[in-house]
Design a protein around this motif. Structure first.
Motif, PDB file in Angstrom:
ATOM      1  N   ALA A   1     -14.604   6.715  49.470  1.00 23.80           N
ATOM      2  CA  ALA A   1     -13.921   6.819  50.760  1.00 23.80           C
ATOM      3  C   ALA A   1     -12.417   6.959  50.587  1.00 23.80           C
ATOM      4  CB  ALA A   1     -14.247   5.597  51.617  1.00 23.80           C
ATOM      5  N   VAL A   2     -11.848   6.175  49.667  1.00 24.33           N
ATOM      6  CA  VAL A   2     -10.399   6.235  49.460  1.00 24.33           C
ATOM      7  C   VAL A   2      -9.997   7.547  48.785  1.00 24.33           C
ATOM      8  CG1 VAL A   2      -8.397   5.108  48.425  1.00 24.33           C
ATOM      9  CG2 VAL A   2     -10.267   3.716  49.319  1.00 24.33           C
ATOM     10  N   VAL A   3     -10.765   7.987  47.796  1.00 30.12           N
ATOM     11  CA  VAL A   3     -10.462   9.246  47.106  1.00 30.12           C
ATOM     12  C   VAL A   3     -10.519  10.418  48.075  1.00 30.12           C
ATOM     13  CG1 VAL A   3     -11.349  10.893  45.414  1.00 30.12           C
ATOM     14  CG2 VAL A   3     -11.130   8.486  44.798  1.00 30.12           C
ATOM     15  N   ALA A   4     -11.463  10.376  49.013  1.00 33.57           N
ATOM     16  CA  ALA A   4     -11.608  11.467  49.973  1.00 33.57           C
ATOM     17  C   ALA A   4     -10.398  11.567  50.897  1.00 33.57           C
ATOM     18  CB  ALA A   4     -12.879  11.275  50.798  1.00 33.57           C
ATOM     19  N   VAL A   5      -9.758  10.427  51.187  1.00 38.13           N
ATOM     20  CA  VAL A   5      -8.645  10.411  52.134  1.00 38.13           C
ATOM     21  C   VAL A   5      -7.291  10.505  51.440  1.00 38.13           C
ATOM     22  CG1 VAL A   5      -7.521   9.076  53.966  1.00 38.13           C
ATOM     23  CG2 VAL A   5     -10.013   9.083  53.777  1.00 38.13           C
ATOM     24  N   ARG A   6      -7.066   9.660  50.435  1.00 35.61           N
ATOM     25  CA  ARG A   6      -5.776   9.606  49.754  1.00 35.61           C
ATOM     26  C   ARG A   6      -5.955   9.452  48.246  1.00 35.61           C
ATOM     27  NH1 ARG A   6      -1.078   8.600  52.539  1.00 35.61           N
ATOM     28  NH2 ARG A   6      -0.186   9.034  50.493  1.00 35.61           N
ATOM     29  N   PRO A   7      -6.370  10.500  47.549  1.00 29.96           N
ATOM     30  CA  PRO A   7      -6.555  10.380  46.095  1.00 29.96           C
ATOM     31  C   PRO A   7      -5.257  10.056  45.371  1.00 29.96           C
ATOM     32  CG  PRO A   7      -6.636  12.679  46.788  1.00 29.96           C
ATOM     33  CD  PRO A   7      -6.694  11.852  48.034  1.00 29.96           C
ATOM     34  N   ASP A   8      -4.102  10.405  45.975  1.00 26.62           N
ATOM     35  CA  ASP A   8      -2.819  10.143  45.324  1.00 26.62           C
ATOM     36  C   ASP A   8      -2.500   8.662  45.233  1.00 26.62           C
ATOM     37  OD1 ASP A   8      -2.588  10.624  48.275  1.00 26.62           O
ATOM     38  OD2 ASP A   8      -0.565   9.860  47.936  1.00 26.62           O
ATOM     39  N   LEU A   9      -3.205   7.835  46.050  1.00 25.50           N
ATOM     40  CA  LEU A   9      -2.960   6.394  46.022  1.00 25.50           C
ATOM     41  C   LEU A   9      -3.930   5.649  45.108  1.00 25.50           C
ATOM     42  CD1 LEU A   9      -2.180   5.607  49.791  1.00 25.50           C
ATOM     43  CD2 LEU A   9      -0.573   5.858  47.885  1.00 25.50           C
ATOM     44  N   VAL A  10      -4.884   6.360  44.533  1.00 27.75           N
ATOM     45  CA  VAL A  10      -5.865   5.731  43.637  1.00 27.75           C
ATOM     46  C   VAL A  10      -5.309   5.734  42.218  1.00 27.75           C
ATOM     47  CG1 VAL A  10      -8.205   5.854  42.706  1.00 27.75           C
ATOM     48  CG2 VAL A  10      -7.784   6.438  45.112  1.00 27.75           C
ATOM     49  N   HIS A  11      -5.110   4.562  41.667  1.00 28.55           N
ATOM     50  CA  HIS A  11      -4.459   4.441  40.362  1.00 28.55           C
ATOM     51  C   HIS A  11      -5.194   5.222  39.273  1.00 28.55           C
ATOM     52  CE1 HIS A  11      -1.880   2.437  37.386  1.00 28.55           C
ATOM     53  NE2 HIS A  11      -2.955   2.406  36.625  1.00 28.55           N
ATOM     54  N   ALA A  12      -6.506   5.104  39.232  1.00 26.51           N
ATOM     55  CA  ALA A  12      -7.268   5.765  38.166  1.00 26.51           C
ATOM     56  C   ALA A  12      -7.311   7.276  38.323  1.00 26.51           C
ATOM     57  CB  ALA A  12      -8.695   5.211  38.129  1.00 26.51           C
ATOM     58  N   ALA A  13      -6.918   7.789  39.486  1.00 32.48           N
ATOM     59  CA  ALA A  13      -6.946   9.236  39.715  1.00 32.48           C
ATOM     60  C   ALA A  13      -5.628   9.905  39.351  1.00 32.48           C
ATOM     61  CB  ALA A  13      -7.286   9.534  41.171  1.00 32.48           C
ATOM     62  N   ARG A  14      -4.641   9.119  38.949  1.00 34.58           N
ATOM     63  CA  ARG A  14      -3.353   9.706  38.605  1.00 34.58           C
ATOM     64  C   ARG A  14      -3.493  10.634  37.398  1.00 34.58           C
ATOM     65  NH1 ARG A  14       0.666   4.414  39.083  1.00 34.58           N
ATOM     66  NH2 ARG A  14       0.347   4.058  41.317  1.00 34.58           N
TER      67      ARG A  14
ATOM     68  N   ALA B   1     -12.999   9.802  30.440  1.00 35.60           N
ATOM     69  CA  ALA B   1     -12.629  10.622  29.290  1.00 35.60           C
ATOM     70  C   ALA B   1     -13.633  11.740  29.030  1.00 35.60           C
ATOM     71  CB  ALA B   1     -12.501   9.742  28.043  1.00 35.60           C
ATOM     72  N   VAL B   2     -14.866  11.583  29.497  1.00 38.25           N
ATOM     73  CA  VAL B   2     -15.881  12.604  29.245  1.00 38.25           C
ATOM     74  C   VAL B   2     -16.257  13.383  30.502  1.00 38.25           C
ATOM     75  CG1 VAL B   2     -16.822  11.296  27.314  1.00 38.25           C
ATOM     76  CG2 VAL B   2     -17.788  10.970  29.590  1.00 38.25           C
ATOM     77  N   LEU B   3     -15.718  13.004  31.642  1.00 37.49           N
ATOM     78  CA  LEU B   3     -16.019  13.708  32.884  1.00 37.49           C
ATOM     79  C   LEU B   3     -14.941  14.748  33.169  1.00 37.49           C
ATOM     80  CD1 LEU B   3     -17.192  10.804  35.244  1.00 37.49           C
ATOM     81  CD2 LEU B   3     -18.604  12.497  34.039  1.00 37.49           C
ATOM     82  N   PRO B   4     -15.225  15.711  34.048  1.00 35.76           N
ATOM     83  CA  PRO B   4     -14.203  16.699  34.431  1.00 35.76           C
ATOM     84  C   PRO B   4     -12.962  16.001  34.975  1.00 35.76           C
ATOM     85  CG  PRO B   4     -16.361  17.385  35.211  1.00 35.76           C
ATOM     86  CD  PRO B   4     -16.525  15.993  34.691  1.00 35.76           C
ATOM     87  N   LYS B   5     -11.801  16.536  34.649  1.00 37.62           N
ATOM     88  CA  LYS B   5     -10.531  15.918  35.035  1.00 37.62           C
ATOM     89  C   LYS B   5     -10.195  16.246  36.487  1.00 37.62           C
ATOM     90  CE  LYS B   5      -9.842  14.128  30.988  1.00 37.62           C
ATOM     91  NZ  LYS B   5     -11.158  14.457  30.413  1.00 37.62           N
ATOM     92  N   ARG B   6     -10.874  15.589  37.394  1.00 33.11           N
ATOM     93  CA  ARG B   6     -10.598  15.744  38.813  1.00 33.11           C
ATOM     94  C   ARG B   6     -10.795  14.396  39.501  1.00 33.11           C
ATOM     95  NH1 ARG B   6     -15.550  19.083  38.500  1.00 33.11           N
ATOM     96  NH2 ARG B   6     -17.324  17.852  39.273  1.00 33.11           N
ATOM     97  N   PRO B   7     -10.120  14.174  40.650  1.00 32.47           N
ATOM     98  CA  PRO B   7     -10.190  12.870  41.319  1.00 32.47           C
ATOM     99  C   PRO B   7     -11.605  12.408  41.632  1.00 32.47           C
ATOM    100  CG  PRO B   7      -8.399  14.167  42.227  1.00 32.47           C
ATOM    101  CD  PRO B   7      -9.142  15.083  41.295  1.00 32.47           C
ATOM    102  N   ALA B   8     -12.498  13.341  41.959  1.00 24.60           N
ATOM    103  CA  ALA B   8     -13.865  12.947  42.309  1.00 24.60           C
ATOM    104  C   ALA B   8     -14.569  12.241  41.157  1.00 24.60           C
ATOM    105  CB  ALA B   8     -14.668  14.181  42.734  1.00 24.60           C
ATOM    106  N   SER B   9     -14.140  12.473  39.928  1.00 24.81           N
ATOM    107  CA  SER B   9     -14.770  11.829  38.772  1.00 24.81           C
ATOM    108  C   SER B   9     -14.534  10.328  38.743  1.00 24.81           C
ATOM    109  CB  SER B   9     -14.238  12.456  37.473  1.00 24.81           C
ATOM    110  OG  SER B   9     -14.574  13.820  37.383  1.00 24.81           O
ATOM    111  N   VAL B  10     -13.525   9.882  39.478  1.00 30.75           N
ATOM    112  CA  VAL B  10     -13.235   8.443  39.511  1.00 30.75           C
ATOM    113  C   VAL B  10     -14.388   7.668  40.142  1.00 30.75           C
ATOM    114  CG1 VAL B  10     -11.677   6.688  40.449  1.00 30.75           C
ATOM    115  CG2 VAL B  10     -10.752   8.829  39.556  1.00 30.75           C
ATOM    116  N   VAL B  11     -15.107   8.296  41.050  1.00 23.85           N
ATOM    117  CA  VAL B  11     -16.185   7.585  41.766  1.00 23.85           C
ATOM    118  C   VAL B  11     -17.302   7.140  40.821  1.00 23.85           C
ATOM    119  CG1 VAL B  11     -17.897   7.745  43.604  1.00 23.85           C
ATOM    120  CG2 VAL B  11     -15.633   8.770  43.923  1.00 23.85           C
ATOM    121  N   PRO B  12     -17.932   8.042  40.062  1.00 23.72           N
ATOM    122  CA  PRO B  12     -18.968   7.561  39.128  1.00 23.72           C
ATOM    123  C   PRO B  12     -18.403   6.664  38.034  1.00 23.72           C
ATOM    124  CG  PRO B  12     -18.518   9.897  38.759  1.00 23.72           C
ATOM    125  CD  PRO B  12     -17.839   9.530  40.031  1.00 23.72           C
TER     126      PRO B  12
END
Length: 347
Positions: free
Chosen positions: A200-213, A130-141
């Motif tokens: 690793a998963v976000v780098a390959v298929r971010p569309d399959l990561v639930h939290a990245a939707r 909620a406080v990080l930039p709204k992009r898939p890479a934010s799911v990692v931290p």
């Protein structure tokens, strides 16, 4: 932090069993919204990966080790409700085939590892997102921080359960300090493993990561006058291409097999955080022998003389089969419910 039979009295074990049963029942219903034909195989792979990595105890101090719990990892990858089912499948296979975690303590282990770590990991990850930039890479931290917090919280829940129904009398303060201290260190390892895996998963298929939707910024087109307008909606990557997630599934499956079949030979032999604390505080002797302790796969093959790698590969295979079948059934039920709802709406 697999609790053996005997650490907690019967009433407490029954109570945690009821909590676990209720949690799994709710998850079976709610997971219908998270699972479909695309995500069910990933959920099965997630369960197998968690099983494999849980075999890899890593040192956290002199004479102590820890291992992944996987609640935050699974929640971020496949959703919190599906994650509860993933961890429950893993704990069931561990308890029945490998004598890892007591049978009467199965409800306790599901409550601690399969529910507490999932809920805490997911809630913390969502709060961080909620406080990080709204992009898939934010799911990692976000996933890493969720994992870090989830482990000591689960340890504190165990302390609470032991204070209520522990089979030994000891200082709650001393137990809390010891459990929290060691499991905070274990939580750091959990955060590292979770962060690397999600990355690793976000780098390959971010569309399959639930939290990245929903974290991708909507595409916009620039008009001749310089104004921006939303681009036409496009199908998500892989949504129409059957089998497009296969490289991820095959690669992830091979990684899980390699971890369980090869890397497991190099896992730390030191007791994990809970076992170490139990021995240090004098309640390890309250543990009872596992009912299936003489089974060939008990202690991951140590009892039957089976190489740990072979036992690990068998475990991965069993978890994959059980997981995929379960998740396809749950996902298929969701599809049938949606079809019926559509038909009724048309009528």
């Amino acid at each position: 932090m697999h609790v053996p039979d005997g650490f907690l009295n019967a009433p407490t074990s029954v109570a945690t069993g009821a909590v676990a049963a209720a949690g799994v029942a709710v998850a079976l219903r709610k997971a219908q919204d998270e699972l479909d034909e695309r995500t069910a195989p990933l959920a099965g792979l997630t369960a197998a990966f968690v099983f494999a990595v849980q075999m890899l105890n890593f040192p956290v101090g002199i004479g102590t080790s820890g291992h992944l719990m996987g609640g935050a990892l699974a929640a971020v990858l496949v959703g919190p409700w599906t994650a509860v089912l993933c961890l429950s499948v893993v704990l069931l296979v561990q308890g029945l085939l490998f004598a890892d975690g007591g049978l009467t303590a199965l409800g306790t282990n599901i409550s601690l590892i399969g529910i507490t770590t999932v809920v805490v990991g997911w809630v913390v990850a969502r709060a961080v997102l909620a406080v990080l930039p709204k992009r898939p890479a934010s799911v990692v931290p976000a996933a890493a921080i969720g994992a870090l917090v989830s482990v000591p919280v689960a340890a504190l829940v165990f302390v609470l359960l032991f204070a209520v129904g522990g089979e030994a009398s000891l200082s709650a303060g001393a137990l809390t300090a010891s459990m929290l201290g060691w499991h905070t260190l274990i939580g750091i390892g959990e955060a590292v493993i979770t962060g690397l895996t999600v990355s690793a998963v976000v780098a390959v298929r971010p569309d399959l990561v639930h939290a990245a939707r929903g974290l991708r910024a909507p595409l916009q087109l620039k008009r001749a006058d310089g104004t921006l307008v939303p681009a036409p909606a496009a199908e998500p990557a892989g949504a129409t291409a059957r089998g497009s997630a296969r490289p991820l599934l095959v690669g992830g499956g091979l990684v899980a097999l390699a971890l369980a079949g090869i890397v497991s030979f190099f896992a730390s032999a030191n007791p994990d955080g809970l076992e170490y604390v139990a021995e240090d505080k004098g309640f390890l002797e309250t543990a009872r022998d596992h009912a299936f302790g003489d089974f060939a796969l008990a202690d991951y093959g140590e009892v039957g003389g089976i190489p740990v790698g072979v036992a690990g590969i068998l475990g991965v295979a069993v978890v994959v089969v059980l997981g995929v079948v379960l998740f396809r059934v749950v996902g298929g039920r969701s599809g049938r419910s949606s079809s019926r709802a559509t038909e009724e709406a048309v009528r």
